[in-house]
Scaffold this motif. Structure first.
Motif, PDB file in Angstrom:
ATOM      1  N   TRP A 314     -35.391 -22.360  53.206  1.00 43.62           N
ATOM      2  CA  TRP A 314     -34.628 -24.022  53.709  1.00 43.62           C
ATOM      3  C   TRP A 314     -34.565 -24.166  54.656  1.00 43.62           C
ATOM      4  CZ3 TRP A 314     -31.711 -19.280  51.857  1.00 43.62           C
ATOM      5  CH2 TRP A 314     -31.664 -18.202  53.316  1.00 43.62           C
ATOM      6  N   VAL A 315     -33.897 -25.343  55.041  1.00 51.04           N
ATOM      7  CA  VAL A 315     -34.036 -25.959  56.442  1.00 51.04           C
ATOM      8  C   VAL A 315     -33.598 -25.174  57.597  1.00 51.04           C
ATOM      9  CG1 VAL A 315     -33.421 -27.860  57.866  1.00 51.04           C
ATOM     10  CG2 VAL A 315     -33.980 -28.038  55.498  1.00 51.04           C
ATOM     11  N   PRO A 316     -34.307 -24.336  58.492  1.00 45.63           N
ATOM     12  CA  PRO A 316     -33.740 -23.324  59.316  1.00 45.63           C
ATOM     13  C   PRO A 316     -32.371 -23.870  60.577  1.00 45.63           C
ATOM     14  CG  PRO A 316     -36.294 -24.687  60.296  1.00 45.63           C
ATOM     15  CD  PRO A 316     -35.256 -25.608  59.110  1.00 45.63           C
ATOM     16  N   MET A 317     -31.626 -23.703  59.608  1.00 46.44           N
ATOM     17  CA  MET A 317     -30.413 -24.132  59.945  1.00 46.44           C
ATOM     18  C   MET A 317     -29.540 -23.203  61.652  1.00 46.44           C
ATOM     19  SD  MET A 317     -29.619 -26.851  60.261  1.00 46.44           S
ATOM     20  CE  MET A 317     -31.087 -28.088  59.959  1.00 46.44           C
ATOM     21  N   ALA A 318     -30.212 -22.882  62.663  1.00 51.45           N
ATOM     22  CA  ALA A 318     -29.766 -21.610  63.462  1.00 51.45           C
ATOM     23  C   ALA A 318     -30.157 -20.380  62.931  1.00 51.45           C
ATOM     24  CB  ALA A 318     -28.112 -22.005  63.737  1.00 51.45           C
ATOM     25  N   GLY A 319     -31.071 -20.626  63.084  1.00 53.62           N
ATOM     26  CA  GLY A 319     -32.295 -19.571  61.855  1.00 53.62           C
ATOM     27  C   GLY A 319     -31.834 -18.850  61.019  1.00 53.62           C
ATOM     28  N   TYR A 320     -31.236 -19.616  60.276  1.00 60.99           N
ATOM     29  CA  TYR A 320     -30.914 -18.391  59.034  1.00 60.99           C
ATOM     30  C   TYR A 320     -31.148 -18.441  57.843  1.00 60.99           C
ATOM     31  CZ  TYR A 320     -26.350 -16.901  60.825  1.00 60.99           C
ATOM     32  OH  TYR A 320     -25.358 -16.468  61.252  1.00 60.99           O
ATOM     33  N   GLY A 321     -32.969 -19.036  58.364  1.00 63.90           N
ATOM     34  CA  GLY A 321     -34.249 -18.107  57.499  1.00 63.90           C
ATOM     35  C   GLY A 321     -34.010 -16.878  57.633  1.00 63.90           C
ATOM     36  N   MET A 322     -34.672 -16.531  59.044  1.00 65.30           N
ATOM     37  CA  MET A 322     -34.749 -15.130  59.290  1.00 65.30           C
ATOM     38  C   MET A 322     -33.835 -14.338  59.061  1.00 65.30           C
ATOM     39  SD  MET A 322     -35.887 -13.762  63.175  1.00 65.30           S
ATOM     40  CE  MET A 322     -34.189 -13.514  64.127  1.00 65.30           C
ATOM     41  N   ASN A 323     -32.395 -14.434  60.571  1.00 69.87           N
ATOM     42  CA  ASN A 323     -31.105 -14.194  59.849  1.00 69.87           C
ATOM     43  C   ASN A 323     -30.666 -13.767  58.030  1.00 69.87           C
ATOM     44  OD1 ASN A 323     -30.856 -13.905  62.195  1.00 69.87           O
ATOM     45  ND2 ASN A 323     -30.354 -15.978  62.797  1.00 69.87           N
ATOM     46  N   ALA A 324     -31.045 -14.040  57.946  1.00 68.29           N
ATOM     47  CA  ALA A 324     -30.962 -14.060  56.028  1.00 68.29           C
ATOM     48  C   ALA A 324     -31.538 -12.856  55.641  1.00 68.29           C
ATOM     49  CB  ALA A 324     -30.875 -15.178  55.334  1.00 68.29           C
ATOM     50  N   GLY A 325     -32.865 -13.096  55.919  1.00 74.43           N
ATOM     51  CA  GLY A 325     -34.413 -12.273  55.455  1.00 74.43           C
ATOM     52  C   GLY A 325     -33.732 -10.687  55.857  1.00 74.43           C
ATOM     53  N   ILE A 326     -33.282 -10.890  57.375  1.00 78.96           N
ATOM     54  CA  ILE A 326     -32.720  -9.590  57.695  1.00 78.96           C
ATOM     55  C   ILE A 326     -31.505  -9.117  56.907  1.00 78.96           C
ATOM     56  CG2 ILE A 326     -31.750  -8.283  59.606  1.00 78.96           C
ATOM     57  CD1 ILE A 326     -33.442  -9.955  61.706  1.00 78.96           C
ATOM     58  N   ALA A 327     -30.946 -10.248  56.764  1.00 85.26           N
ATOM     59  CA  ALA A 327     -29.516  -9.098  55.944  1.00 85.26           C
ATOM     60  C   ALA A 327     -30.415  -8.673  54.281  1.00 85.26           C
ATOM     61  CB  ALA A 327     -28.888 -10.547  55.701  1.00 85.26           C
ATOM     62  N   ASP A 328     -31.517  -9.217  53.651  1.00 83.96           N
ATOM     63  CA  ASP A 328     -32.170  -8.803  52.587  1.00 83.96           C
ATOM     64  C   ASP A 328     -32.721  -7.657  53.152  1.00 83.96           C
ATOM     65  OD1 ASP A 328     -32.060 -11.716  51.698  1.00 83.96           O
ATOM     66  OD2 ASP A 328     -33.619 -12.411  52.025  1.00 83.96           O
ATOM     67  N   ALA A 329     -33.446  -6.860  54.581  1.00 86.13           N
ATOM     68  CA  ALA A 329     -33.895  -6.269  54.703  1.00 86.13           C
ATOM     69  C   ALA A 329     -32.704  -4.812  53.929  1.00 86.13           C
ATOM     70  CB  ALA A 329     -34.699  -6.579  55.662  1.00 86.13           C
ATOM     71  N   THR A 330     -32.160  -4.765  54.670  1.00 82.60           N
ATOM     72  CA  THR A 330     -31.496  -4.179  55.475  1.00 82.60           C
ATOM     73  C   THR A 330     -29.895  -3.848  53.552  1.00 82.60           C
ATOM     74  OG1 THR A 330     -29.107  -5.603  56.560  1.00 82.60           O
ATOM     75  CG2 THR A 330     -30.706  -4.625  58.135  1.00 82.60           C
ATOM     76  N   ASN A 331     -29.836  -5.114  53.045  1.00 84.08           N
ATOM     77  CA  ASN A 331     -29.244  -4.395  51.864  1.00 84.08           C
ATOM     78  C   ASN A 331     -30.900  -3.313  51.130  1.00 84.08           C
ATOM     79  OD1 ASN A 331     -29.339  -5.611  48.718  1.00 84.08           O
ATOM     80  ND2 ASN A 331     -27.411  -5.754  49.449  1.00 84.08           N
ATOM     81  N   LEU A 332     -31.779  -3.847  50.678  1.00 85.04           N
ATOM     82  CA  LEU A 332     -32.897  -2.902  50.059  1.00 85.04           C
ATOM     83  C   LEU A 332     -32.850  -1.765  50.653  1.00 85.04           C
ATOM     84  CD1 LEU A 332     -34.741  -2.988  47.788  1.00 85.04           C
ATOM     85  CD2 LEU A 332     -36.050  -4.136  49.325  1.00 85.04           C
ATOM     86  N   SER A 333     -32.889  -1.684  52.166  1.00 82.00           N
ATOM     87  CA  SER A 333     -33.785   0.200  52.411  1.00 82.00           C
ATOM     88  C   SER A 333     -31.879   0.701  51.823  1.00 82.00           C
ATOM     89  CB  SER A 333     -33.629  -0.052  53.975  1.00 82.00           C
ATOM     90  OG  SER A 333     -32.339  -0.791  55.138  1.00 82.00           O
ATOM     91  N   TRP A 334     -30.856   0.651  52.254  1.00 83.37           N
ATOM     92  CA  TRP A 334     -30.272   1.742  51.724  1.00 83.37           C
ATOM     93  C   TRP A 334     -30.843   2.288  50.468  1.00 83.37           C
ATOM     94  CZ3 TRP A 334     -25.861   2.283  48.490  1.00 83.37           C
ATOM     95  CH2 TRP A 334     -25.549   0.829  48.616  1.00 83.37           C
ATOM     96  N   LEU A 335     -31.072   0.928  49.651  1.00 84.76           N
ATOM     97  CA  LEU A 335     -31.213   1.627  47.878  1.00 84.76           C
ATOM     98  C   LEU A 335     -32.692   1.654  47.509  1.00 84.76           C
ATOM     99  CD1 LEU A 335     -29.681  -2.264  47.117  1.00 84.76           C
ATOM    100  CD2 LEU A 335     -29.105   0.362  46.784  1.00 84.76           C
ATOM    101  N   LEU A 336     -33.498   1.546  48.665  1.00 84.95           N
ATOM    102  CA  LEU A 336     -34.410   2.465  48.127  1.00 84.95           C
ATOM    103  C   LEU A 336     -34.324   3.767  48.606  1.00 84.95           C
ATOM    104  CD1 LEU A 336     -37.083  -0.355  49.353  1.00 84.95           C
ATOM    105  CD2 LEU A 336     -36.645   0.375  46.911  1.00 84.95           C
ATOM    106  N   ALA A 337     -33.743   4.240  50.024  1.00 82.10           N
ATOM    107  CA  ALA A 337     -33.573   5.269  50.479  1.00 82.10           C
ATOM    108  C   ALA A 337     -32.938   6.285  50.313  1.00 82.10           C
ATOM    109  CB  ALA A 337     -33.044   5.427  51.891  1.00 82.10           C
ATOM    110  N   ALA A 338     -31.607   5.764  49.129  1.00 82.87           N
ATOM    111  CA  ALA A 338     -30.856   6.469  48.466  1.00 82.87           C
ATOM    112  C   ALA A 338     -31.519   6.813  47.014  1.00 82.87           C
ATOM    113  CB  ALA A 338     -29.977   5.271  47.452  1.00 82.87           C
ATOM    114  N   VAL A 339     -32.629   6.085  46.408  1.00 81.00           N
ATOM    115  CA  VAL A 339     -33.393   6.942  45.032  1.00 81.00           C
ATOM    116  C   VAL A 339     -34.624   7.743  45.793  1.00 81.00           C
ATOM    117  CG1 VAL A 339     -35.136   6.174  43.361  1.00 81.00           C
ATOM    118  CG2 VAL A 339     -33.401   4.283  43.711  1.00 81.00           C
ATOM    119  N   LEU A 340     -35.134   7.543  46.665  1.00 79.85           N
ATOM    120  CA  LEU A 340     -36.114   7.877  47.121  1.00 79.85           C
ATOM    121  C   LEU A 340     -35.867   9.992  47.861  1.00 79.85           C
ATOM    122  CD1 LEU A 340     -38.836   5.660  49.449  1.00 79.85           C
ATOM    123  CD2 LEU A 340     -39.317   6.720  47.117  1.00 79.85           C
TER     124      LEU A 340
END
Length: 547
Positions: A314-340
Motif C-alpha cells: 500500500w501507499v507508504p504512509m509513515a512507513g506502515y508497509g514495513m511496520n505492518a510487516g514487522i507486526a506480521d513477523a512477530t505474530n507468526l514467529s511465536w505461533l511457529l515456535a509453539a508448534v516446533l
C-alpha cells in the motif's frame, strides 16, 4: 549439490525477514535466512520511520538501543514542516522530538503515548544493517547471502526448497519444517502458493529521487525531518536522510502524468526545493513507483506463509508497509515456535491468517484513504498562496491549518500503533465486551481480549513489558485471587506460563479485571476476576487445540 536442514527457512533478509528470524532464534528455533544481496549491501532508500510498536518489538529483541543510536544526528529536529517550497515560506509545523529529546519532551502530539519505546526516525539504509548484524550473532540463526530461492515443494512432513548460490552457481537444497516468504512486493513465494493480490492497483504515481545537496540545509528557514512543498506549480515532499546533505525527494505526479519518463525530473525537483537553475545537487538514486492498495487473498498454503510486502502493498504512509510487516513477523514467529516447541498443535497456525489478514485490510484502507485526502489537498493549493501581505498571510494560515490537521494523523498515528485489535481469533477467549474503536491517531488502552496489553511503569521503574515472560504471562492485580489451577493446567499441557503479581494501585490501567492473560505478542488472550471453572478448556483454546 549442497544440502541443508533448518526448522524455518525465511526467504528475504529485509527488516521483516530479519525480525522474524531474530524472534524465532530467541525462542530456540533453528532458522535460516536466504537473501539475494551481499552481506552489508544496503537496500534502496525506502522506509524512514520505525513505529513505536516496532520499537517495542526491537526492545524485546535487544536491538532497540542500537537502532535508536543511529539515523539522524541526535539534535536534528524530527518535525514535519509545510512550506510553499522546501526553502520558502513556512505554513505549519508538526513538532516531533529529536532523538536527544525523545524521552524527555512533553506537549507534542506523540509525547503522551503509553509505551517504553516511542517511534524513531531512521532510514532503512541505516536500520537494516543494524538488524542484520544483530541477527547473524544470534545462536541458531544462519544467514545465506547471495542466495536465491527458486522454488519449493511441500509434503505433510516438510518443505524442500531449491536455491542457488549466485556467486558460485552451486545448487542448494534446503529442507525445513516451515517456509516464510518475506521476499517483497514481487514475491516469488506468493506466486508459487497461488495467492493473489486484490484491491486498488493505482492510487498515485510518484517520482522518487535521492540527492546529495550539501548547500540545501543552509537555504532552509529551519530544518525538519519531513518537508512538504505546497504551491500551485509542483507539490512534493522531502525527507532528511542523514541530517546534513542527503535527501529523498518525492514528486507527486498529477492525474494526467501517467508516463514517468515524460516528466522532467530536474525541473520538478527545483520547483519542490524552490531553487534556481544554478543550484547544484547530485542524483545518487532514483525509484519511480505506483502507490497501490493490494492485499493477498490468503497468507498461507500448508507449511508456507507470507509476511510483509509479500502479503500486502500500500501507499507508504509513515512507513506502515514495513511496520505492518514487522507486526506480521512477530505474530507468526511465536505461533511457529509453539508448534516446533511441542506445546501447540499445528492447528494454532490457523490463527495467523485469521488475525493478520483483517488488520492488513484495515491498515491498507487507512493508508489509501489518507493518500487520497492528501492528493485532494495538493490539487487544491490556492494560486495566491505566495502572495505578499495580509491577503497572502490569510491564505497561508488556512492552508497550514488544514495541512497540520490532516497530516498529524499520519505522523503521530497512535491508533495504528496501539489501537488495533484481533476480534475474530480462534485462540482468544472473548468475554463479550467490545474492544474500543480506534482511528489512525486515536485509541483507548484496553484489556478487552484481542487488544494490545496496556503499558504501565512498575514501582521499581521497569516497563511492564520488560517484566513479561517469553510466552504467556498471567497478570494478577490481587494476590488473594487463586491461580494455581490455571498454572497447573498450563503445566499439564506444557504451555509456558509465567505469573506476574502487580501492585493494585500501579496497575489501574489493567482494570477492571483481577486477572489478565497476555500473549507473547502482548495482545490479551483472556481476562477475568477468577480462574475459569474448567482451566484446561482455556489452555487448550489459547494453544490452538480446540480448532
Amino acid at each position: 549439490m549442497r544440502r541443508l536442514e533448518t526448522e524455518v527457512l525465511v526467504v528475504g533478509g529485509g527488516p521483516v525477514g530479519l525480525t522474524l528470524a531474530m524472534d524465532l532464534a530467541r525462542r530456540g528455533v533453528d532458522v535460516t535466512v536466504a537473501e539475494v544481496r551481499r552481506r552489508g549491501e544496503p537496500p534502496s532508500v525506502k522506509c524512514n520511520h520505525v513505529s513505536a510498536r516496532s520499537m517495542e518489538i526491537f526492545r524485546r529483541l535487544g536491538v532497540a538501543g542500537a537502532v535508536r543510536d543511529a539515523g539522524l544526528p541526535p539534535d536534528y529536529p524530527n518535525d514535519v514542516v509545510f512550506r510553499t517550497t522546501a526553502t520558502g515560506i513556512e505554513l505549519a509545523r508538526i513538532p516531533i522530538p529529536s532523538r536527544a529529546e525523545r524521552f524527555t519532551a512533553t506537549g507534542g502530539p506523540d509525547t503522551w503515548w503509553p509505551t517504553p519505546e516511542p517511534p524513531h526516525r531512521i532510514n532503512q539504509i541505516y536500520l537494516e544493517p543494524i538488524l542484520h548484524e544483530h541477527a547473524v550473532a544470534a545462536p541458531g540463526l544462519v544467514a545465506l547471502n547471495r542466495t536465491r530461492v527458486s522454488g519449493f515443494t511441500q509434503s505433510d512432513r516438510a518443505v524442500v526448497a531449491r536455491a542457488e548460490d549466485l556467486d558460485t552457481g552451486e545448487h542448494v537444497e534446503i529442507t525445513c519444517a516451515y517456509l516464510v516468504g518475506c521476499d517483497g512486493g514481487r514475491s516469488g513465494v506468493r506466486r508459487r502458493i497461488g495467492a493473489r493480490l486484490h484491491g486498488d492497483p493505482v492510487v498515485q504515481r510518484v517520482q522518487s529521487t535521492v540527492v546529495r545537496a550539501p548547500g540545501l540545509l543552509k537555504l532552509m528557514p529551519a530544518p525538519a525531518w519531513a518537508n512538504f512543498s505546497l504551491n500551485p506549480r509542483r507539490t512534493g515532499n522531502m525527507y532528511a536522510i542523514d541530517g546534513r546533505e542527503t535527501w529523498l525527494i518525492h514528486n507527486y505526479l498529477t492525474p494526467s502524468e501517467t508516463d514517468f519518463d515524460a516528466v522532467d525530473r530536474d525541473a520538478c525537483i527545483r520547483l519542490i526545493l524552490g531553487v534556481g537553475s544554478t543550484f547544484e545537487y547530485e542524483v545518487t538514486g532514483t525509484e519511480d513507483w505506483i502507490g497501490r492498495r493490494l492485499v493477498a487473498d490468503r497468507l498461507r498454503e500448508g507449511k508456507v506463509f507470507l509476511c510483509g510486502d509479500a502479503a500486502h502493498i500500500w501507499v507508504p504512509m509513515a512507513g506502515y508497509g514495513m511496520n505492518a510487516g514487522i507486526a506480521d513477523a512477530t505474530n507468526l514467529s511465536w505461533l511457529l515456535a509453539a508448534v516446533l516447541g511441542g506445546w501447540a498443535p499445528e492447528s494454532i497456525l490457523d490463527a495467523y491468517e485469521a488475525e493478520r489478514l483483517p488488520i492488513t485490510d484495515q491498515v491498507s484502507r487507512f493508508a489509501m484513504d489518507h493518500a487520497i485526502a492528501l492528493s485532494a489537498q495538493r490539487d487544491a493549493v490556492p494560486d495566491d498562496i505566495e502572495a505578499p501581505g495580509r491577503a497572502g498571510d490569510l491564505v497561508r494560515a488556512q492552508v497550514g491549518t488544514a495541512a497540520y490537521a490532516l497530516n498529524v494523523n499520519q505522523y503521530c498515528c497512535g491508533g495504528l500503533n496501539f489501537g488495533y485489535f484481533y476480534d475474530d481469533s480462534p485462540i482468544i477467549a472473548y468475554g463479550g465486551a467490545a474492544a474500543p474503536a480506534y482511528t489512525m491517531s486515536g485509541f483507548t488502552p484496553s484489556t478487552v481480549p484481542g487488544c494490545r496489553l496496556p503499558h504501565l511503569w512498575l514501582p521499581d521503574g521497569r516497563s511492564l513489558f520488560d517484566a513479561l515472560g517469553p510466552y504467556y504471562t498471567l497478570l494478577r492485580r490481587n494476590r488473594s485471587v487463586e491461580v494455581g489451577h490455571l498454572v497447573a493446567a498450563a503445566s499439564m499441557r506444557g504451555v509456558p506460563l509465567a505469573v506476574l503479581d502487580l501492585d493494585a494501585e500501579a496497575s489501574e490501567e489493567l482494570a477492571p479485571r483481577a486477572l489478565v492473560l497476555a500473549r507473547p505478542d502482548q495482545h490479551v488472550a483472556w481476562r477475568g476476576d477468577r480462574v475459569p471453572a474448567e482451566p484446561l478448556r482455556l489452555v487448550d483454546l489459547i494453544r490452538g487445540a480446540s480448532l
